[in-house]
Design an enzyme around this catalytic site. Structure first.
Site, PDB file in Angstrom:
ATOM      1  N   ASN A  10      99.627  70.799  38.089  1.00 17.95           N
ATOM      2  CA  ASN A  10     100.695  70.370  37.184  1.00 17.95           C
ATOM      3  C   ASN A  10     100.080  70.232  35.796  1.00 17.95           C
ATOM      4  O   ASN A  10      99.348  69.277  35.540  1.00 17.95           O
ATOM      5  CB  ASN A  10     101.268  69.034  37.683  1.00 17.95           C
ATOM      6  CG  ASN A  10     102.276  68.444  36.717  1.00 17.95           C
ATOM      7  OD1 ASN A  10     102.708  69.101  35.770  1.00 17.95           O
ATOM      8  ND2 ASN A  10     102.655  67.196  36.954  1.00 17.95           N
ATOM      9  N   SER A 213      94.207  61.716  40.250  1.00 18.59           N
ATOM     10  CA  SER A 213      92.780  61.793  39.905  1.00 18.59           C
ATOM     11  C   SER A 213      91.951  62.600  40.902  1.00 18.59           C
ATOM     12  O   SER A 213      90.781  62.286  41.144  1.00 18.59           O
ATOM     13  CB  SER A 213      92.197  60.384  39.716  1.00 18.59           C
ATOM     14  OG  SER A 213      92.836  59.738  38.628  1.00 18.59           O
TER      15      SER A 213
HETATM   16  P1  13P Z   1      95.873  63.590  37.509  1.00 21.46           P
HETATM   17  O1  13P Z   1      95.278  64.571  38.490  1.00 21.46           O
HETATM   18  O2  13P Z   1      95.536  63.898  36.088  1.00 21.46           O
HETATM   19  O3  13P Z   1      95.608  62.180  37.906  1.00 21.46           O
HETATM   20  O4  13P Z   1      97.474  63.791  37.593  1.00 21.46           O
HETATM   21  C1  13P Z   1      98.073  63.811  38.819  1.00 21.46           C
HETATM   22  C2  13P Z   1      99.479  64.232  38.642  1.00 21.46           C
HETATM   23  O5  13P Z   1     100.280  63.537  38.049  1.00 21.46           O
HETATM   24  C3  13P Z   1      99.881  65.540  39.189  1.00 21.46           C
HETATM   25  O6  13P Z   1     101.256  65.687  39.192  1.00 21.46           O
END
Ligand code: 13P
Length: 254
Positions: A10, A213
Site C-alpha cells: 500500500n 510495520s
Molecule cells: P506500515 O507498513 O508503514 O506500518 O503501514 C501498514 C499499512 O498501513 C498498510 O496498509
C-alpha cells in the site's frame, strides 16, 4: 495444499506516475514470474492505469486504495468502480485505518463499498484493526468482531477466492512497533472464527493478511505466525530492497 501467500504494497500518498512505473519495472526484473507469492501493488489513483499499461502481461495484481460505492454522480473528488475497472484494477483496499481515523469513514460507508465492490467482481482488501486504547482496555476481540459484522452486514455468502481481510492494528501502522507473534496469532484466530461463524467453511478460507510495520527484518518470523496468509505493507513496500526481500521471504515460506 495452502493457498499462495499474498504480499500487497500500500503506497499510500507516495510515488508519481514515473516513480511508480520505474519501481514496478525494477521489481519485475528482480522477481521471477514463477515466484510463489501473489504480489499486489496499490499505488495512488493517478498511477493505476500507467502501471497496468506499462506492465503488459504480468503476474502482479494492481489495487486501488479507496473507491466510492455509487456508480456515478455529483461526488467531487471520488472515484467509481467502473473507473477503476477501466484502468485495469483488480483489487480495492476498503476500510483502511487511515480512511477510518483520518477521514472519518464509518462502518456504514465501508459496508456499502464492500457490497458494491463484490458485486462488481473486483476483490476487496478489507482492513480491520484495533487502536491502542482498544487493546489496553481489553477490547481488541470485540472491536474486530464489530468491524467485521458491520462491514460485512447483509452479505449472505462470500467467495474466499474473491475476498481478502487485512488485520492491521492501528498502533502498529507506521510506528515501527510490530504486534508480537502471539498477538497476531490470537487476532487472526479470532478473525477466522468470526468469519467462519458468518460464512461457515467459506468464511474460514478467506485469506487474512497482517499489516503494521512489517519490514525485511521481521517478515520471516511474522510469516510463520499461525493464521497469517501474507502481508499488507506500507513503508517497506516503497523501497525495492525491502519489498523484494519480503516477497522472497514470504514465497520461501510457502
Ligand atoms: P506500515 O507498513 O508503514 O506500518 O503501514 C501498514 C499499512 O498501513 C498498510 O496498509
Amino acid at each position: 495444499m495452502k493457498n499462495m501467500p499474498i504480499v500487497a504494497g500500500n503506497w499510500k500518498m507516495h510515488k508519481t506516475i514515473e516513480e511508480g512505473i520505474s519501481f514496478v519495472g525494477e521489481i519485475q526484473n528482480r522477481i521471477l514470474d514463477t515466484v510463489e507469492a501473489k504480489v499486489i501493488f496499490c499505488p495512488p489513483f493517478t498511477a493505476l492505469y500507467p502501471i497496468v499499461d506499462a506492465m503488459g502481461q504480468h503476474p502482479f495484481g494492481v489495487g486501488a486504495q479507496n473507491v466510492h460505492h455509487e456508480s456515478h454522480g455529483a461526488f467531487t473528488g471520488e472515484i467509481s468502480i467502473d473507473m477503476l475497472k477501466s484502468a485495469g484494477v483488480d483489487y480495492v483496499i476498503i476500510g483502511h485505518s487511515e480512511r477510518r481515523h483520518v477521514f472519518g469513514e464509518t462502518d456504514g460507508w465501508i459496508n456499502k463499498k464492500i457490497h458494491a465492490v463484490i458485486e462488481s467482481g473486483l476483490i476487496p482488501l478489507f482492513c480491520i484493526g484495533e487502536t491502542l486504547e482498544d487493546r489496553q482496555s481489553g477490547q481488541t476481540s470485540a472491536v474486530l468482531k464489530a468491524q467485521i459484522e458491520l462491514g460485512l452486514s447483509g452479505l449472505s455468502e462470500i467467495n474466499p477466492d474473491q475476498f481478502i481481510v487485512a488485520y492491521e492494528p492501528v498502533w502498529a501502522i507506521g510506528t515501527g512497533e510490530t504486534a508480537s507473534v502471539e498477538q497476531i496469532e490470537t487476532a487472526h484466530k479470532d478473525v477466522k472464527g468470526i468469519l467462519a461463524s458468518l460464512f461457515e467453511a467459506n468464511g474460514a478460507h478467506i485469506p487474512i493478511l497482517y499489516g503494521g510495520s512489517v519490514n525485511a527484518d521481521n517478515a520471516k518470523s511474522l510469516i510463520q505466525a499461525e493464521g497469517v496468509d501474507g502481508f499488507l505493507i506500507g513503508g517497506a513496500s516503497l523501497k525495492i530492497e525491502s519489498f523484494c526481500h519480503i516477497i522472497e521471504t514470504v514465497a520461501a515460506h510457502y
